[in-house]
Enzyme design. Structure first.
Site, short mmCIF file in Angstrom:
data_model
loop_
_atom_site.label_atom_id
_atom_site.label_comp_id
_atom_site.label_asym_id
_atom_site.label_seq_id
_atom_site.Cartn_x
_atom_site.Cartn_y
_atom_site.Cartn_z
N GLU A 135 -14.69 -18.71 -31.29
CA GLU A 135 -15.06 -18.29 -32.65
C GLU A 135 -14.98 -16.77 -32.72
OE1 GLU A 135 -18.11 -21.61 -34.42
OE2 GLU A 135 -18.96 -20.12 -33.06
N SER A 193 -23.89 -16.74 -29.38
CA SER A 193 -23.71 -18.08 -29.92
C SER A 193 -24.41 -18.27 -31.27
CB SER A 193 -24.23 -19.13 -28.92
OG SER A 193 -25.56 -18.85 -28.56
N ASN A 198 -22.19 -24.28 -33.63
CA ASN A 198 -23.61 -24.45 -33.33
C ASN A 198 -24.44 -24.77 -34.57
OD1 ASN A 198 -23.41 -24.16 -30.58
ND2 ASN A 198 -23.67 -21.94 -30.62
#
Length: 296
Positions: A147, A116, A185
């Site tokens: 992603e 992440s 993020n």
């Protein structure tokens, strides 16, 4: 296609379900520790059983999905076409797992990491083969976005393969140039961190902050409840990566976030974070955090 998902935490279980509920895929869920297979089987089946109870899928569909999944140790990755590492969000831990997988996987297998925030280039620096970032979002069986992050050694062919695979399991791939936190993020986790800071300053209650963002910004979930869903330890790990990579003070983790992780108040998965949760992961009314509950 045969897929190995390596790592049996919340994300690994969700990614496994995302593939298993799609025709044409078989999945080996590889438990890094090499033990606790029966427990992992129960955890995998748990959300599917709830779907049966609620009439969202039939028992026949449940049996079909479960039949496509095998719980194994790391050796389960040896005959797979796609191997997705989903170990804890820690550089050393992920590199250790990837180095083991490099020896086990077929030479032509596509090797991906569900990170992440970590650098794909750094993750692959001790390997002899390229990898690619394939970042799913929690809950992985439901959330549409993946992603796709190439590192410096990732080939264009790998990028296109991963995009096609994501589309095949009804996800929407977005290619992202490698950078700390990627896109979602980089935007989302600092917002959660700032919400924690606002609460720490006493500007509003936990419920007040979440209601304000839901009604004032049309967010489906408040930032503190979202932090609990993601996992406050994961939020902290991502903030620390972005802070160390950029040395920008805007990415400095909140003191309260650090304190809550130390107290193991990690959110929904721990049963307690900014809210307390029942066994089904639902917020228990009237349980929002009181700062006096947190000690160093």
């Amino acid at each position: 296609m045969k897929v190995a998902v390596v790592g049996s935490g919340i994300m690994g279980l969700g990614i496994t379900q995302a593939f298993a509920q799609t025709d044409g895929y078989e999945v080996n869920l590889c438990v890094v520790s090499g033990k606790g297979f029966e427990q992992k089987q129960r955890l995998f089946e748990k959300p599917l059983k709830r779907m049966v109870e609620k009439g969202r899928i039939t028992q026949e569909r449940f049996d079909d999905i479960v039949s496509r999944v095998k719980i194994t140790d790391l050796e389960g990755a040896k005959d797979c076409d796609l191997v997705i590492e989903s170990a804890i969000e820690n550089m050393q831990a992920k590199v250790s797992v990837l180095k083991q997988l490099e020896k086990i996987c077929r030479p032509d297998a596509l090797l991906a990491s569900n990170t992440s925030s970590l650098s794909i280039t750094e993750l692959s620096s001790e390997l002899t083969r390229p990898i690619i970032g394939m970042h799913f979002f929690n809950p992985a069986a439901v959330m549409k976005l993946v992603e796709v992050i190439p590192g410096m050694t990732t080939t264009e062919e790998m990028v296109e393969q991963v995009k096609d695979i994501a589309i095949s399991i009804d996800k929407v791939p977005v290619e992202v140039i490698e950078g700390p936190g990627f896109v979602v993020n980089r935007l989302l986790i600092p917002m959660i961190n700032e919400a924690i800071g606002i609460y720490e300053e006493g500007l509003a209650t936990v419920e007040g902050i979440d209601i304000a963002m839901k009604l004032g910004a049309n967010h489906p979930m408040g930032p503190l409840a979202l932090g609990d869903l993601i996992g406050l330890d994961v939020c902290l790990a991502i903030m620390e990566v972005m802070f160390h990579e950029t040395l920008d003070s805007k990415y400095r983790p909140s003191r309260l976030l650090k304190k809550m992780v130390r107290a193991k108040h990690l959110g929904q998965k721990a049963g307690k974070g900014f809210y307390e949760y029942d066994e089904r992961g639902r917020i228990i009314p009237g349980t929002a955090l009181d700062l006096r509950q947190i000690t160093d």
